[in-house]
Design an enzyme around this catalytic site. Structure first.
Site, PDB file in Angstrom:
ATOM      1  N   GLU A  32      49.412  56.015  15.305  1.00 52.58           N
ATOM      2  CA  GLU A  32      48.149  55.645  14.675  1.00 52.58           C
ATOM      3  C   GLU A  32      47.586  56.930  14.077  1.00 52.58           C
ATOM      4  OE1 GLU A  32      45.065  54.050  17.205  1.00 52.58           O
ATOM      5  OE2 GLU A  32      43.736  53.767  15.486  1.00 52.58           O
ATOM      6  N   ARG A 257      55.419  57.648  29.726  1.00 54.73           N
ATOM      7  CA  ARG A 257      54.974  58.692  28.819  1.00 54.73           C
ATOM      8  C   ARG A 257      55.173  60.066  29.453  1.00 54.73           C
ATOM      9  NH1 ARG A 257      50.399  56.537  26.255  1.00 54.73           N
ATOM     10  NH2 ARG A 257      49.734  58.534  25.520  1.00 54.73           N
ATOM     11  N   LYS A 267      45.160  61.933  22.090  1.00 51.10           N
ATOM     12  CA  LYS A 267      44.509  62.386  20.861  1.00 51.10           C
ATOM     13  C   LYS A 267      42.992  62.401  21.013  1.00 51.10           C
ATOM     14  CE  LYS A 267      47.112  59.482  18.695  1.00 51.10           C
ATOM     15  NZ  LYS A 267      47.668  58.549  17.722  1.00 51.10           N
TER      16      LYS A 267
HETATM   17  P1  ATP Z   1      47.256  58.969  22.450  1.00 45.50           P
HETATM   18  O1  ATP Z   1      46.868  58.405  23.778  1.00 45.50           O
HETATM   19  O2  ATP Z   1      47.567  60.404  22.487  1.00 45.50           O
HETATM   20  O3  ATP Z   1      46.303  58.611  21.369  1.00 45.50           O
HETATM   21  P2  ATP Z   1      48.867  56.848  21.588  1.00 45.50           P
HETATM   22  O4  ATP Z   1      49.922  56.211  22.402  1.00 45.50           O
HETATM   23  O5  ATP Z   1      47.609  56.123  21.383  1.00 45.50           O
HETATM   24  O6  ATP Z   1      48.647  58.282  22.152  1.00 45.50           O
HETATM   25  P3  ATP Z   1      50.095  56.476  19.069  1.00 45.50           P
HETATM   26  O7  ATP Z   1      49.794  57.140  17.795  1.00 45.50           O
HETATM   27  O8  ATP Z   1      49.760  55.046  19.190  1.00 45.50           O
HETATM   28  O9  ATP Z   1      49.391  57.309  20.182  1.00 45.50           O
HETATM   29  O10 ATP Z   1      51.584  56.735  19.521  1.00 45.50           O
HETATM   30  C1  ATP Z   1      52.724  56.665  18.714  1.00 45.50           C
HETATM   31  C2  ATP Z   1      53.914  56.526  19.631  1.00 45.50           C
HETATM   32  O11 ATP Z   1      54.026  57.657  20.473  1.00 45.50           O
HETATM   33  C3  ATP Z   1      53.786  55.313  20.521  1.00 45.50           C
HETATM   34  O12 ATP Z   1      55.013  54.624  20.535  1.00 45.50           O
HETATM   35  C4  ATP Z   1      53.446  55.908  21.855  1.00 45.50           C
HETATM   36  O13 ATP Z   1      53.882  55.090  22.901  1.00 45.50           O
HETATM   37  C5  ATP Z   1      54.158  57.256  21.805  1.00 45.50           C
HETATM   38  N1  ATP Z   1      53.518  58.214  22.693  1.00 45.50           N
HETATM   39  C6  ATP Z   1      52.234  58.600  22.696  1.00 45.50           C
HETATM   40  N2  ATP Z   1      51.979  59.467  23.694  1.00 45.50           N
HETATM   41  C7  ATP Z   1      53.154  59.654  24.345  1.00 45.50           C
HETATM   42  C8  ATP Z   1      53.562  60.430  25.475  1.00 45.50           C
HETATM   43  N3  ATP Z   1      52.694  61.202  26.127  1.00 45.50           N
HETATM   44  N4  ATP Z   1      54.848  60.369  25.855  1.00 45.50           N
HETATM   45  C9  ATP Z   1      55.720  59.606  25.194  1.00 45.50           C
HETATM   46  N5  ATP Z   1      55.416  58.850  24.128  1.00 45.50           N
HETATM   47  C10 ATP Z   1      54.147  58.854  23.706  1.00 45.50           C
HETATM   48 MG    MG Z   2      45.952  55.462  20.730  1.00 42.07          MG
END
Ligand code: ATP
Ligand code: MG
Length: 547
Positions: A32, A257, A267
């Site tokens: 995102e 994760r 983020k």
């Molecule tokens: P954040 O909590 O940092 O905002 P998010 O999961 O909301 O992370 P996205 O932009 O939706 O962020 O993530 C893109 C991809 O990266 C998704 O498939 C998510 O599952 C993966 N991802 C995000 N954080 C991690 C992590 N700490 N370890 C492994 N994969 C991750």
């Molecule tokens: Mg997110």
């Protein structure tokens, strides 16, 4: 990837290929664009791209841009740059917003089949009727609207007839499902907000849990890999796929994760650190963002190797941040030139060395990699050593310089200290030593031994340089949302010293191993010709052991 890096997702894909369930595989990395990528995302990037590649498939980069309130083109550009820097090339670059019309049509199709309805209740009212883990939910009065009325209302939602929050579109699934996500989840919401891609075309936006499976299906993704928090959403993912008028049937697989010690990995939290000026932007070298790690001096290879080695499983884990540093050392050990830098200088006058003379001494660029050749370093009557390498009253077992002691100057000669000068504050300003010409480095001199070896920079040709030394940004004890209380206020120390003369013209991201101090990388923003700025990536040694 070697056999060594096998994991449960790879086993699933192998079975799927062997059983003929899929001819080829397609994965996607779906960020995102509401912030910069962090090292956790790198785990997902490496997994998606390398898994597809291993099975001869492809990977799309798809921006999950369904929430215009938080998303921005700045983030889109930064994410693209980071993925390219890591060395991956997406097969297709897509945006969820490319599919808004298609998603709208899918929603209309659900309504026509009695599988979705327009809700009048507010978010709070919907929540109240939803029930709990132990109690079933209650049906909303809107649930039994006619298809015709639903179609008309949904069209009015799209055309802007309602204010934010006045209506939603909900799936009609099961208000008594044990999985709360299936209790008529919201599929569309109203938000009169311009979108970075579609401008003011839309005032309704699909919810992530409706949009995501559709995006996967539209793109022909076969294996949709996501993190464990989406496990409970899988029945809804499958419901959307089953009900959609789309040929492809992607499969969602969840993995744990990445969490790192001394690191916040979200983020939202990273944005707080930026917005509240705890750091100097998303690419501050102390940040666990890809851009921060890049600026600090990490290499794509070290990050990727780390991601491969931590593995992929369903078990929650906390990885020691020193493991990432281990792979940087491994990567740079043979690649980085070794050189000398004095970070906190004090001047040494070699009183028996002829005035006005300079000699150039040969030194290997990297003793572990002969191919890197030799360099020439100057030596003369005035040199700099580290302030901490001299003590007036040393404790026992101090083997560096002190009055009437002799040490080796790396690549040069033995020197013997016979005097020193202090200023009115008692601070040492100059050391007076003699050198012994017999002890020249490489001469095979062995008449007497010394215990200490000090590095130096010759004063006449020294290049002034800035050094930025980093400590952990977040203390060990930080947990959850109180992490701002655990930000280390001493995470950056700036030093001004000298480097060898051949380093005046270093360029951004050049990497060096400074004798005793660690690996350093030239800062891309603040370094300039003649005035280099070096970020310390990692120190040379660590108590960390791999396995
Ligand atoms: P954040 O909590 O940092 O905002 P998010 O999961 O909301 O992370 P996205 O932009 O939706 O962020 O993530 C893109 C991809 O990266 C998704 O498939 C998510 O599952 C993966 N991802 C995000 N954080 C991690 C992590 N700490 N370890 C492994 N994969 C991750
Ligand atoms: Mg997110």
């Amino acid at each position: 990837m070697s056999e060594h890096h096998t994991h449960f997702i790879k086993h699933i894909v192998t079975e799927d290929m062997e059983s003929g369930a899929y001819d080829s595989i397609t994965t996607r990395f779906p960020p995102e664009p509401n912030g910069y990528l962090h090292i956790g995302h790198a785990k997902s990037i490496v997994l998606n791209f390398e898994l597809a590649d291993e099975f001869g498939g492809t990977t799309n980069l798809r921006f999950d841009d369904t929430n215009p309130l938080k998303e921005d083109k700045e983030y889109v550009d930064a994410i693209k740059e980071d993925i390219e820097w890591l060395g991956y090339e997406p097969e297709n670059l897509r945006f969820a917003s490319n599919y808004f019309e298609e998603m709208y049509n899918q929603a209309v199709s659900l309504i026509k089949r009695g599988l979705a309805y327009v809700e009048d209740l507010s978010q709070d009212e919907v929540r109240e009727l939803r029930g709990t883990l132990t109690e079933p939910g209650k049906e909303s009065p809107a649930r039994n609207r006619s298809v015709e009325e639903n179609l008309e209302l949904f069209e009015q939602m799209r055309s802007g007839a309602f204010a934010d929050g006045e209506k939603t579109l909900r799936a009609k699934i099961d208000m008594s499902s044990p999985n709360i996500n299936l209790r008529d989840p919201v599929l569309y919401r109203i938000s009169h907000t311009d979108h970075h891609n579609t401008g003011s075309d839309w005032c309704i936006y699909p919810m992530y849990s409706f949009a995501h499976p559709l995006e996967d299906a539209i793109e022909g993704v076969t294996h949709s890999l996501c993190t464990l928090e989406f496990e409970d959403q899988r029945p809804l993912y499958d419901w959307v796929i089953a009900k959609a008028d789309l040929a492809s049937e992607p499969k969602q697989i969840e993995f744990a994760r990445l969490n790192l010690t001394n690191t916040v990995m979200s983020k939202r939290k990273l944005k707080q650190l930026v917005d509240e000026a705890f750091v100097d932007g998303w690419d501050d070298p102390r940040m666990p963002t890809i851009s921060g790690l890049r600026r600090r001096g990490f290499t794509p290879e070290s990050i990727k190797q780390f991601c491969r080695e931590i593995g992929v499983s369903k078990a929650d884990n906390l990885v020691d941040v020193r493991m990432l540093e281990h792979f940087l050392r491994e990567d740079l050990k043979l690649k980085a030139p070794r050189t000398m830098a004095v970070l906190d200088p004090v001047k040494v006058i070699i009183t028996n060395y002829p005035e006005g003379e300079t000699e150039w001494l040969p030194a290997e660029v990297n003793p572990e990699n002969e191919e890197m050749g030799t360099r020439q370093i100057p030596f003369s009557r005035e040199i700099y050593i580290e302030r901490e390498d001299f003590m007036e009253d040393p404790p026992k077992k101090y083997f560096r310089l002190f009055p009437n002691n002799e040490v080796r100057i790396k690549h040069a000669y033995f020197i013997h200290c016979h005097d020193f000068k202090k200023d009115e504050n008692g601070r040492v300003t100059e050391l007076y030593c003699t050198y012994d010409p017999e002890t020249k480095s490489g001469s095979g001199f062995d008449a007497r031994k010394v215990k200490g070896t000090l590095h130096y920079v010759e004063a006449g040709h020294a290049v002034p340089a800035e050094f930025r030394l980093y400590e952990r940004l977040i203390d060990d004890e930080a947990e959850g949302d109180n992490f701002l209380d655990f930000v280390n206020s001493e995470s950056l120390t700036v030093k001004h010293g000298f480097v060898e003369p051949n380093m005046a013209d270093v360029t951004a991201y050049d990497k060096f191993q400074f004798f005793r101090h660690g690996y350093f990388s030239v800062d891309p923003k603040d370094s300039s010709p003649g005035a280099p700025v070096f970020n310390r990536v990692v120190e040379l040694k660590s108590s960390f052991k791999l396995k």
